[in-house]
Write a protein that holds these residues in place. Structure first.
Motif, PDB file in Angstrom:
ATOM      1  N   GLY A  20     -34.422  22.248  58.707  1.00  0.00           N
ATOM      2  CA  GLY A  20     -35.038  21.169  58.849  1.00  0.00           C
ATOM      3  C   GLY A  20     -34.647  19.852  58.453  1.00  0.00           C
ATOM      4  N   ARG A  21     -33.251  19.616  58.576  1.00  0.00           N
ATOM      5  CA  ARG A  21     -32.396  18.496  58.126  1.00  0.00           C
ATOM      6  C   ARG A  21     -31.649  17.910  59.502  1.00  0.00           C
ATOM      7  NH1 ARG A  21     -32.102  17.199  52.765  1.00  0.00           N
ATOM      8  NH2 ARG A  21     -31.410  15.124  53.384  1.00  0.00           N
ATOM      9  N   LEU A  22     -31.485  16.639  59.407  1.00  0.00           N
ATOM     10  CA  LEU A  22     -30.627  16.021  60.516  1.00  0.00           C
ATOM     11  C   LEU A  22     -29.197  16.440  60.196  1.00  0.00           C
ATOM     12  CD1 LEU A  22     -30.415  14.405  63.161  1.00  0.00           C
ATOM     13  CD2 LEU A  22     -30.103  12.381  61.698  1.00  0.00           C
ATOM     14  N   SER A  23     -28.374  17.129  61.120  1.00  0.00           N
ATOM     15  CA  SER A  23     -27.162  17.666  60.748  1.00  0.00           C
ATOM     16  C   SER A  23     -26.102  17.020  61.600  1.00  0.00           C
ATOM     17  CB  SER A  23     -27.107  19.143  60.994  1.00  0.00           C
ATOM     18  OG  SER A  23     -27.410  19.569  62.117  1.00  0.00           O
ATOM     19  N   ALA A  47     -33.595  18.375  68.232  1.00  0.00           N
ATOM     20  CA  ALA A  47     -35.154  18.442  67.710  1.00  0.00           C
ATOM     21  C   ALA A  47     -36.177  18.205  69.084  1.00  0.00           C
ATOM     22  CB  ALA A  47     -34.950  16.800  67.255  1.00  0.00           C
ATOM     23  N   LEU A  48     -37.364  18.514  68.692  1.00  0.00           N
ATOM     24  CA  LEU A  48     -38.203  18.622  69.669  1.00  0.00           C
ATOM     25  C   LEU A  48     -39.460  17.567  69.353  1.00  0.00           C
ATOM     26  CD1 LEU A  48     -38.822  22.425  70.263  1.00  0.00           C
ATOM     27  CD2 LEU A  48     -37.534  20.787  71.619  1.00  0.00           C
ATOM     28  N   ALA A  81     -40.077  16.382  61.965  1.00  0.00           N
ATOM     29  CA  ALA A  81     -38.897  16.030  61.843  1.00  0.00           C
ATOM     30  C   ALA A  81     -38.207  15.206  60.666  1.00  0.00           C
ATOM     31  CB  ALA A  81     -38.489  15.147  63.284  1.00  0.00           C
ATOM     32  N   PRO A  82     -37.123  15.218  60.320  1.00  0.00           N
ATOM     33  CA  PRO A  82     -36.930  14.456  59.130  1.00  0.00           C
ATOM     34  C   PRO A  82     -36.604  12.959  59.241  1.00  0.00           C
ATOM     35  CG  PRO A  82     -34.907  15.274  60.320  1.00  0.00           C
ATOM     36  CD  PRO A  82     -36.031  15.794  61.005  1.00  0.00           C
ATOM     37  N   ALA A  83     -37.774  12.242  59.255  1.00  0.00           N
ATOM     38  CA  ALA A  83     -37.864  10.892  59.357  1.00  0.00           C
ATOM     39  C   ALA A  83     -36.930  10.058  58.630  1.00  0.00           C
ATOM     40  CB  ALA A  83     -39.155  10.296  59.360  1.00  0.00           C
TER      41      ALA A  83
END
Length: 299
Positions: free
Chosen positions: A204-207, A110-111, A116-118
């Motif tokens: 676009g998802r937290l993996s 992430a940057l 970001a996928p809160a």
């Protein structure tokens, strides 16, 4: 990256190849590739397509290796991937500490300041908290007063640099965090180092979530720091609502983010552009640095 620590051990691709060849000959012919990383504790190399090699840079980092391995093998039921411990290496070839081989996780770090996928991040934090709190205590889960002296010293050090920095705003924000009621609930699992470079995104998802050396049981406010080190005002409130943070926990999380940033920036400003850049982002979001297009709000 420059040399970050005075006691940092020299590590290069040749050393990694020799260590792998000597202890894990099955992987001796796999390519070894250094990975660009904002990490401050380990040098990380990709080994083939499916493995990574992590070598502590200092004796302090080496001390956390076995603890991290125990934590990673015990975690279960999280909504994202965590590194699998594949093997542990021993000191050799002039390298003085144990080292680790983990499974490779696909994804991009992430940057800060980007989309970001809160909600994904909040779901991860809540799932981690829900695990039985049977882990070791984390040093970052203690009261903020434990780092009061170090935080104030770092603010004063920053005041003496050429950084655009509002020390008065930082001290006011820190005082507000210290005044927040302390955590009186049951301790819970926390990762305690949710820096953007430890959060992997795919489509676009937290993996995945990396680097569990500081994880343990403590104040859940530790894991609110992405609200300031990653997110912006547009998604910060979404994260807070989804994670269920009350006013006191939110204030302590804000204080933790501030403390980490003011301690990191003077130490890494000339050696680690990833960490120092992130610290500047935090201070901007907290209203302690000039913001592009106007001042930031303390939220």
């Amino acid at each position: 990256m420059g040399r970050m620590h005075a006691d940092e051990h020299a590590i290069d691709t040749t050393l990694v190849r020799r260590l792998v060849r000597g202890q894990f000959p099955l992987w001796a012919d796999l390519p070894v590739t250094p990975l660009a990383s904002g990490g401050t504790v380990n040098a990380v190399y990709r080994l083939g397509d499916s493995l990574t090699v992590r070598l502590p840079l200092t004796a302090g980092g080496a001390g956390d290796l076995a603890k991290e391995a125990r934590i990673l093998t015990a975690l279960d039921g999280l909504p994202v991937a965590v590194p699998a411990v594949v093997a542990l290496g021993e000191p050799a070839e002039g390298y003085p500490w144990a080292w680790a081989v983990h499974g490779w996780l696909d994804g991009s770090p992430a940057l800060e300041g980007r989309d970001a996928p809160a909600r994904d991040l909040a779901a991860f934090v809540r799932a981690l908290r829900a695990l039985p709190a049977d882990g070791p205590p984390t040093r970052r889960g203690k009261p903020l007063s434990d780092v009061d002296t170090a935080t104030r010293r770092a603010i004063e050090e920053l005041r003496r640099t050429d950084e655009p920095f509002d020390a008065a705003a930082a001290l006011a924000a820190w005082a507000e965090a210290l005044e927040a009621p302390q955590w009186t609930g049951a301790p819970s699992w926390v990762h305690a180092d949710l820096m953007p470079s430890n959060l992997l995104l795919r489509d676009g998802r937290l993996s995945g979530v990396l680097d569990w050396a500081t994880a343990g049981v403590g104040d859940p406010a530790c894991d609110l720091i992405p609200a300031w080190n990653l997110l912006t005002a547009d998604t910060r409130h979404t994260f807070r609502e989804a994670v269920g943070a009350d006013d006191a926990t939110w204030a302590r999380g804000r204080g933790r983010a501030l403390s980490m940033a003011v301690i990191q920036l003077p130490y890494y400003r000339h050696t680690n552009p990833v960490i120092s850049g992130n610290a500047r982002h935090v201070l901007t979001e907290l209203g302690c640095r000039p913001a592009r297009g106007g001042g930031a709000r303390l939220e």
